[in-house]
Scaffold this active site. Structure first.
Site, PDB file in Angstrom:
ATOM      1  N   LYS A 240      36.135 -55.070 -33.053  1.00  0.00           N
ATOM      2  CA  LYS A 240      37.143 -54.009 -32.671  1.00  0.00           C
ATOM      3  C   LYS A 240      37.175 -53.170 -33.562  1.00  0.00           C
ATOM      4  O   LYS A 240      37.922 -53.587 -34.627  1.00  0.00           O
ATOM      5  CB  LYS A 240      38.119 -54.591 -31.876  1.00  0.00           C
ATOM      6  CG  LYS A 240      38.930 -53.569 -31.197  1.00  0.00           C
ATOM      7  CD  LYS A 240      39.724 -54.277 -30.404  1.00  0.00           C
ATOM      8  CE  LYS A 240      40.955 -53.361 -29.652  1.00  0.00           C
ATOM      9  NZ  LYS A 240      41.631 -54.061 -28.551  1.00  0.00           N
ATOM     10  N   TYR A 291      32.447 -63.423 -30.092  1.00  0.00           N
ATOM     11  CA  TYR A 291      31.762 -62.546 -29.328  1.00  0.00           C
ATOM     12  C   TYR A 291      31.646 -63.112 -27.913  1.00  0.00           C
ATOM     13  O   TYR A 291      31.019 -64.131 -27.916  1.00  0.00           O
ATOM     14  CB  TYR A 291      30.377 -62.328 -29.882  1.00  0.00           C
ATOM     15  CG  TYR A 291      29.365 -61.547 -29.226  1.00  0.00           C
ATOM     16  CD1 TYR A 291      29.598 -60.547 -28.262  1.00  0.00           C
ATOM     17  CD2 TYR A 291      28.304 -61.914 -29.039  1.00  0.00           C
ATOM     18  CE1 TYR A 291      28.944 -59.826 -27.548  1.00  0.00           C
ATOM     19  CE2 TYR A 291      27.128 -61.370 -28.173  1.00  0.00           C
ATOM     20  CZ  TYR A 291      27.654 -60.198 -27.492  1.00  0.00           C
ATOM     21  OH  TYR A 291      26.767 -59.545 -26.571  1.00  0.00           O
ATOM     22  N   ALA A 292      32.239 -62.568 -27.127  1.00  0.00           N
ATOM     23  CA  ALA A 292      32.127 -63.184 -25.416  1.00  0.00           C
ATOM     24  C   ALA A 292      30.607 -62.675 -25.091  1.00  0.00           C
ATOM     25  O   ALA A 292      30.612 -61.574 -24.756  1.00  0.00           O
ATOM     26  CB  ALA A 292      33.076 -62.701 -24.758  1.00  0.00           C
ATOM     27  N   ASP A 296      32.941 -59.313 -19.282  1.00  0.00           N
ATOM     28  CA  ASP A 296      33.725 -59.793 -18.754  1.00  0.00           C
ATOM     29  C   ASP A 296      33.839 -59.870 -17.290  1.00  0.00           C
ATOM     30  O   ASP A 296      32.635 -59.619 -16.619  1.00  0.00           O
ATOM     31  CB  ASP A 296      35.378 -58.606 -18.740  1.00  0.00           C
ATOM     32  CG  ASP A 296      34.895 -57.423 -18.177  1.00  0.00           C
ATOM     33  OD1 ASP A 296      34.943 -57.169 -16.794  1.00  0.00           O
ATOM     34  OD2 ASP A 296      34.498 -56.291 -18.869  1.00  0.00           O
ATOM     35  N   ASP A 335      49.133 -58.591 -18.982  1.00  0.00           N
ATOM     36  CA  ASP A 335      48.078 -57.866 -18.612  1.00  0.00           C
ATOM     37  C   ASP A 335      46.798 -58.453 -18.156  1.00  0.00           C
ATOM     38  O   ASP A 335      45.623 -58.346 -18.611  1.00  0.00           O
ATOM     39  CB  ASP A 335      47.685 -56.588 -19.742  1.00  0.00           C
ATOM     40  CG  ASP A 335      46.879 -55.731 -19.285  1.00  0.00           C
ATOM     41  OD1 ASP A 335      46.902 -55.254 -18.113  1.00  0.00           O
ATOM     42  OD2 ASP A 335      46.403 -54.711 -19.774  1.00  0.00           O
ATOM     43  N   GLU A 339      39.006 -57.743 -16.198  1.00  0.00           N
ATOM     44  CA  GLU A 339      38.533 -56.967 -17.227  1.00  0.00           C
ATOM     45  C   GLU A 339      39.061 -57.750 -18.547  1.00  0.00           C
ATOM     46  O   GLU A 339      38.413 -57.550 -19.625  1.00  0.00           O
ATOM     47  CB  GLU A 339      38.956 -55.564 -17.406  1.00  0.00           C
ATOM     48  CG  GLU A 339      38.366 -54.809 -16.726  1.00  0.00           C
ATOM     49  CD  GLU A 339      38.838 -53.316 -16.659  1.00  0.00           C
ATOM     50  OE1 GLU A 339      40.133 -53.334 -16.159  1.00  0.00           O
ATOM     51  OE2 GLU A 339      38.379 -52.336 -17.098  1.00  0.00           O
ATOM     52  N   ASP A 353      42.675 -59.438 -25.154  1.00  0.00           N
ATOM     53  CA  ASP A 353      43.425 -57.982 -25.067  1.00  0.00           C
ATOM     54  C   ASP A 353      45.166 -58.511 -24.939  1.00  0.00           C
ATOM     55  O   ASP A 353      45.595 -58.591 -23.916  1.00  0.00           O
ATOM     56  CB  ASP A 353      42.993 -57.268 -23.710  1.00  0.00           C
ATOM     57  CG  ASP A 353      43.621 -55.923 -23.936  1.00  0.00           C
ATOM     58  OD1 ASP A 353      44.491 -55.691 -24.852  1.00  0.00           O
ATOM     59  OD2 ASP A 353      43.396 -54.933 -23.276  1.00  0.00           O
TER      60      ASP A 353
END
Ligand SMILES: Nc1ncnc2c1ncn2[C@@H]1O[C@H](COP(=O)(O)OP(=O)(O)OP(=O)(O)O)[C@@H](O)[C@H]1O
Length: 822
Positions: A240, A291-292, A296, A335, A339, A353
């Site tokens: 990121k 790394y996914a 999502d 949150d 996503e 996130d």
């Protein structure tokens, strides 16, 4: 989906009397709250940093806004200082070069690099050694990094000392470049030397040069995420890259700092993205993460419309485990939403996130626990009072904004909310007085809206919302703007559409309680949600082995289509199938049983309609002339309407009545027949396939999404054939590998299953999407963002295609019952 635009909400939720029912507030308090955390050291606070900064008056060359900003440094210091604030090591240029700067420049107050050098050496700011990955240790490594980052000074500054400094820095950069060239030469000669050094010295600082950046994965409000490979270990990472300028402009220093801190805390915990290292250069901050691979969760829900019960149970259970892990560590995510639930290679969840996360201090945690038990004792006494107060607040709230109320269409609105454009806008945040007002509108809990104390129960609320969405296809609280969504949340009025699994409904009801103390699990010990685990919905879950098990394949939750036995038993035979048990019918039943091919009997009379779509120009003109009187004509944008009819467009368990037009574009346009507005288009591409399940139901599969359509007139087969003919006409016979009878388009369930089978991973979805977008005649209409990304952004792309407006009936044609679970 949207995150709360705090400023807007503050305005919207302010009552006429000035009383705020939501998080009205000031930034400084949440900063202070973060600083008081035992995790985030107070000396890292913005306030502490600013005290060391030179005053704006000493920076004549700086822009006014910067000069008036709290952090009033020259540009290079400004950005370097940011890294110090967020606690990241200054790798490359700044730290190394600035340490080499002669003492003379230290007396300059013009915001030159010297201050950063001081700060960087100042242990109270916690420099490199506090970071997960240290910055470069050698001048050579610094020189490598310096290649990608220019020396940012303030050359406009007329002060002599600045000019001298600039010259010195230019000189340093020159020598760095020389060193770089030497280094590159050495690397060519000794390719393994650097790798060996890295292995011997694992703490060696990383820089962008240690990674090969592959494809773009996605973007956030002020970041881009790339798939990258570590040149030493050859491991894949998601990196990121956060733009420092954007962070400063949006004042997101705290957000970034918190994200890094919490990611660090949750690293190597099963079910979480691990932060391997962080570093920075002059322009950006870098987060190197797991790394996914499968993107999502949201695109999967969107693609199949909804998950069947087995699948929902599995993902809900993994999510519950993740909540337990976070809450045991005093982290409240705040949150949680599809996503932010990423999926690894094996389709297991990885929570990501943490920008909105809250780390509760032990004291806050104790207070929250105390609050829970104390309040429970007093609960009954206070109930009446609370209700009165809430009524008053809500009356003001409704009165003021009643004119803004609009009916909403959850389906299209969801498409709109998920658009990349919206994702960019959604980042505006608003800090609460007692708690930070953060999150995403659809999943935010009532106590956050009411500015109450934040407890882990906020995540349990989100869990309820996500379970609802997995089953039904849409989040429980929907609206065309945040105000309507908040109103829905505070009403806690949830529609459970027909067919919603009963155990799931009961669990969702128990999680979606206005009062956090009433939520299932809220009375359990933090992080050990025995009462939720014991709920009948989770019957049969092996909590110990859950993350080692192969997740159930992703099937849509559609009666008669899903593989789930319970659902199959509630399947009723459509009345419009042909009677009898001739060979064709047997073939239909067998194929349905085997899950391959068409599941519908061939009609007694096959459609005799020839492919009449290959119109000459003259024919088109003639048809257009005739079409002018048609009330749907203007939606076709000057194209001939080849086929039209009312359909119910389904998303999960929800359905909306739409006029569907097939035009010579080719285009498949759907229109809200009540509001008479175009709602969207099904994007065309060579990969588009039509499949009918019976006379009424047909699917249009696109690379990003399966559209579930229901023709109440029973012309599903005609639609499938028409769409297929148009596709052949546009892309040629060669492009065709299937027929409209779905011979090669596997059943919807099988197609959906590929989402999780591993055979169609997010990358291949992305690729096909890119191909589709580029070759599609409608590519110009698709979002540019959607053409080259992971499944996450691919879905965002597909979502944008389905939306041009967001107002219509909320429940549409779907039969539903309205219930309150206060
Ligand atoms: N570790 C990861 N592996 C794979 N994809 C990722 C990873 N981290 C983020 N992504 C994808 O990259 C996109 C951008 O993520 P990022 O965290 O920058 O922003 P965001 O959280 O979506 O937005 P915001 O910054 O506004 O909160 C997301 O769509 C996400 O799915």
């Amino acid at each position: 989906m949207r995150k709360i635009n705090g400023a807007q909400q503050q305005q919207q939720l302010q009552s006429p009397s000035g009383a705020s029912i939501a998080g009205a507030s000031v930034v400084s308090v949440s900063v202070a709250a973060a600083s008081s955390s035992n995790i985030i050291e107070p000396q890292l606070s913005i306030a502490a940093t600013t005290t060391t900064a030179p005053t704006a008056a000493t920076m004549p060359a700086m822009a006014k806004e910067k000069a008036s900003a709290a952090v009033s440094l020259g540009e290079s210091n400004y950005l370097t200082e940011l890294a110090v604030v967020v606690g990241m090591a200054t790798t490359a240029a700044a730290a190394q070069r600035l340490q080499q700067a002669p003492p003379a420049v230290h007396v300059c107050g013009c915001g030159s690099a010297s201050a950063a050098a001081e700060n960087n050496n100042n242990s109270r700011y916690g420099s490199g050694n506090k970071c997960l990955t240290n910055g470069h240790t050698s001048p050579l490594a610094a020189a490598v990094a310096s290649n990608s980052s220019s020396v940012a000074t303030t050359p406009q500054c007329s002060k002599l000392c600045c000019r001298q400094q600039y010259q010195i820095l230019e000189h340093v950069q020159f020598s760095c470049n020389m060193q770089l060239q030497t280094h590159q030469l050495q690397q060519q000669q000794q390719p393994h030397q650097h790798q060996q050094q890295q292995q011997q010295n694992p703490a060696a600082r990383r820089s962008p040069n240690d990674f090969i950046f592959g494809r773009y994965i996605g973007e956030g409000s002020f970041s881009m995420v790339y798939l990258a490979v570590d040149i030493h270990s050859r491991r894949e990472y998601a990196i990121k890259v956060c733009e420092k300028r954007l962070i400063l402009r949006e004042r997101k220093q705290e957000y970034i700092k918190r994200e890094r801190e919490v990611m660090h805390m949750m690293s190597n915990v099963p079910g979480f993205v691990t932060l391997s290292c962080t570093f920075q250069d002059q322009r950006s901050l870098y987060f190197v993460m797991t790394y996914a691979r499968k993107g999502d969760l949201l695109p999967y829900i969107n693609r199949v419309g909804s998950f069947d019960v087995a699948c929902t149970r599995h993902y809900a259970a993994e999510l519950l485990l993740a909540c337990e892990h976070m809450h045991r560590r005093n982290v409240v995510h705040r949150d949680l939403k599809p996503e932010n639930i990423l999926l690894d290679e094996d389709m297991h969840t990885l929570i990501a996130d943490f920008g909105s996360a809250k780390v509760m201090t032990p004291r806050e945690r104790d207070e929250a626990a105390e609050h829970c038990s104390e309040q429970r004792r007093q609960h009954s006494d206070e109930d009446d009072e609370d209700l009165d107060r809430a009524d008053n607040e809500e009356d003001e709230y409704y009165d003021r904004d009643s004119e803004e109320l609009d009916e909403n269409d959850g389906e299209e609105q969801q498409d709109e909310l998920d658009s990349p454009r919206h994702r960019q806008r959604r980042s505006a945040r608003h800090r609460g007085r007692r708690s930070s007002f953060v999150g995403t509108a659809q999943y935010v809990s009532p106590e956050v809206l009411k500015n109450g104390p934040i407890t882990p129960a906020a995540d349990l609320w989100a869990l309820g919302c996500i379970i609802y969405q997995m089953i039904s296809g849409l989040p429980p609280f929907r609206g065309s703007n945040d105000y309507i969504i908040f109103k829905e949340i505070l009403d806690c009025a949830v529609d459970f559409p027909q067919g919603f699994d009963k155990d799931a409904e009961d669990l969702v009801r128990k999680l979606l309680k206005i009062d956090p103390r009433d939520r299932l699990g809220a009375q359990d010990e933090f992080g050990y949600y025995e009462s939720i685990r014991a709920h009948p919905f989770f019957a049969g879950v092996n909590w110990q082995t859950l993350r080692q098990e192969t997740p159930p394949p992703i099937y849509p939750y559609l009666p008669g289509v899903s593989q789930d036995e319970d659902i199959r038993s509630s399947y009723s035979v459509p009345g419009d199938l042909e009677p009898g048990l001739d060979e064709r019918q047997i073939s239909r039943l067998l194929s349905a049983e085997l899950g391959v091919g068409s599941s519908v009997a061939m009609p007694a009379k096959r459609s005799t309609a020839k492919n009449s779509f290959d119109l000459s120009d003259a024919e088109k003109l003639q048809r257009l002339e005739q079409q002018k009187t048609d009330k749907w004509h203007h939606f076709a944008d000057g194209e001939v309407i080849l086929k039209k009819g009312f359909v119910n467009k389904r998303k999960g368990l929800f359905a909306r009545k739409r006029m569907l037009l097939l035009t010579t574009g080719p285009r498949l346009i759907y229109i809200d027949p009540v509001a008479m507005i175009k709602k969207g288009e099904i994007p065309w591409s060579p990969e588009l396939r039509a499949e009918y399940k019976n006379f009424k139901i047909f699917f249009v599969h696109t690379p990003n999404r399966t559209y579930y359509l229901d023709d109440p007139e029973g012309y599903a087969i005609h639609w499938s054939e028409a769409i297929e003919n148009m596709r052949k006409l546009t892309y040629g016979e060669g492009a065709s590998t299937s027929t409209s009878t779905s011979a090669s388009v596997s059943s919807s369930a099988a197609s959906a299953a590929s989402c999780s089978s591993g055979s169609t991973n997010s990358l291949s979805v992305a690729n096909s999407s890119a191909a589709a977008s580029s070759s599609s005649p409608t590519a110009r209409r698709s979002s540019p963002v959607s053409t080259s990304k992971s499944s996450a952004s691919v879905a965002a792309g597909s979502r944008t295609t389905g939306s041009s407006s967001s107002s219509s009936s909320r429940t549409g044609t779907s039969p539903s019952k309205k219930t309150a679970s206060k």
